[in-house]
Write an enzyme that holds these catalytic residues in place. Structure first.
Site, PDB file in Angstrom:
ATOM      1  N   GLN A  16     -65.592  20.812   7.362  1.00  0.00           N
ATOM      2  CA  GLN A  16     -65.298  20.014   8.294  1.00  0.00           C
ATOM      3  C   GLN A  16     -65.297  18.631   7.792  1.00  0.00           C
ATOM      4  O   GLN A  16     -66.058  18.205   6.855  1.00  0.00           O
ATOM      5  CB  GLN A  16     -66.541  19.622   9.331  1.00  0.00           C
ATOM      6  N   HIS A  53     -62.982  19.671  17.117  1.00  0.00           N
ATOM      7  CA  HIS A  53     -61.678  20.191  17.210  1.00  0.00           C
ATOM      8  C   HIS A  53     -61.591  21.798  16.920  1.00  0.00           C
ATOM      9  O   HIS A  53     -62.195  22.290  15.977  1.00  0.00           O
ATOM     10  CB  HIS A  53     -60.851  19.564  16.037  1.00  0.00           C
ATOM     11  N   LEU A  54     -60.441  22.135  17.810  1.00  0.00           N
ATOM     12  CA  LEU A  54     -60.416  23.744  17.755  1.00  0.00           C
ATOM     13  C   LEU A  54     -59.108  23.920  16.528  1.00  0.00           C
ATOM     14  O   LEU A  54     -57.987  23.405  17.114  1.00  0.00           O
ATOM     15  CB  LEU A  54     -59.996  24.368  18.914  1.00  0.00           C
ATOM     16  N   ASP A  82     -51.190  19.898  13.087  1.00  0.00           N
ATOM     17  CA  ASP A  82     -51.859  19.416  12.160  1.00  0.00           C
ATOM     18  C   ASP A  82     -51.203  18.896  10.960  1.00  0.00           C
ATOM     19  O   ASP A  82     -50.298  19.431  10.611  1.00  0.00           O
ATOM     20  CB  ASP A  82     -52.811  20.738  11.515  1.00  0.00           C
ATOM     21  N   ILE A  83     -51.552  17.931  10.645  1.00  0.00           N
ATOM     22  CA  ILE A  83     -50.751  17.174   9.416  1.00  0.00           C
ATOM     23  C   ILE A  83     -50.672  17.803   7.956  1.00  0.00           C
ATOM     24  O   ILE A  83     -49.702  17.559   7.383  1.00  0.00           O
ATOM     25  CB  ILE A  83     -51.394  15.768   9.213  1.00  0.00           C
TER      26      ILE A  83
END
Ligand code: AMP
Ligand code: ZN
Length: 128
Positions: A108, A114-115, A46-47
């Protein structure tokens, strides 16, 4: 020959997929720090990590979120769970949280299924 939707590019299956960030990551059009990829799934860090270890597992197929998972997608969704758990352990995380957000009110922001896999610190419950 019968038309098979799963042989078509994402954009032809779902017009929204054209503008989808995670479709572009899945296609390789936008770079990501990938930790896993196969014919159906991609996992990448994740960014904006919310824990020391925070990565995402996505299907290459465009689905807008968990509520869009249909009967035909059940095996795919199950593979996402298993792969997320396996990658967590392979990355030294034995205790972790798996999260699917559905809808803006639930947090979201990217409307491609996405998980989240989060670990590496104590995680509070209930979530905020
Ligand atoms: P959600 O809020 O459940 O829709 O989660 C979307 C996640 O995607 C967030 O945790 C973001 O930090 C992450 N994200 C957004 N853009 C990127 C990107 N380009 N590469 C990796 N992660 C991203
Ligand atoms: Zn998408």
């Amino acid at each position: 020959m019968a038309l098979r939707l799963d042989n078509l590019p994402n954009a032809q299956v779902n017009p929204m997929a054209n503008d989808c960030l995670f479709c572009k990551i899945a296609n390789g059009d936008i770079p990501a720090r990938k930790l896993y990829e196969d014919e159906e799934l991609v996992a990448f860090w994740d960014i904006a990590p919310q824990a020391p270890k925070h990565f995402l597992v996505i299907p290459k197929k465009h689905l807008s979120g968990p509520a869009a998972v249909d009967t035909d997608d059940e095996a795919l969704a199950g593979r996402m769970l298993r792969k997320g758990a396996q990658l967590a352990r392979e990355n030294g995380v034995e205790s972790f949280r798996l999260v699917f957000n559905e809808g803006a009110e639930a947090g979201q922001t990217v409307f491609h299924l996405h998980l989240h896999v989060l670990g590496g610190r104590a995680l509070a419950w209930p979530p905020g």
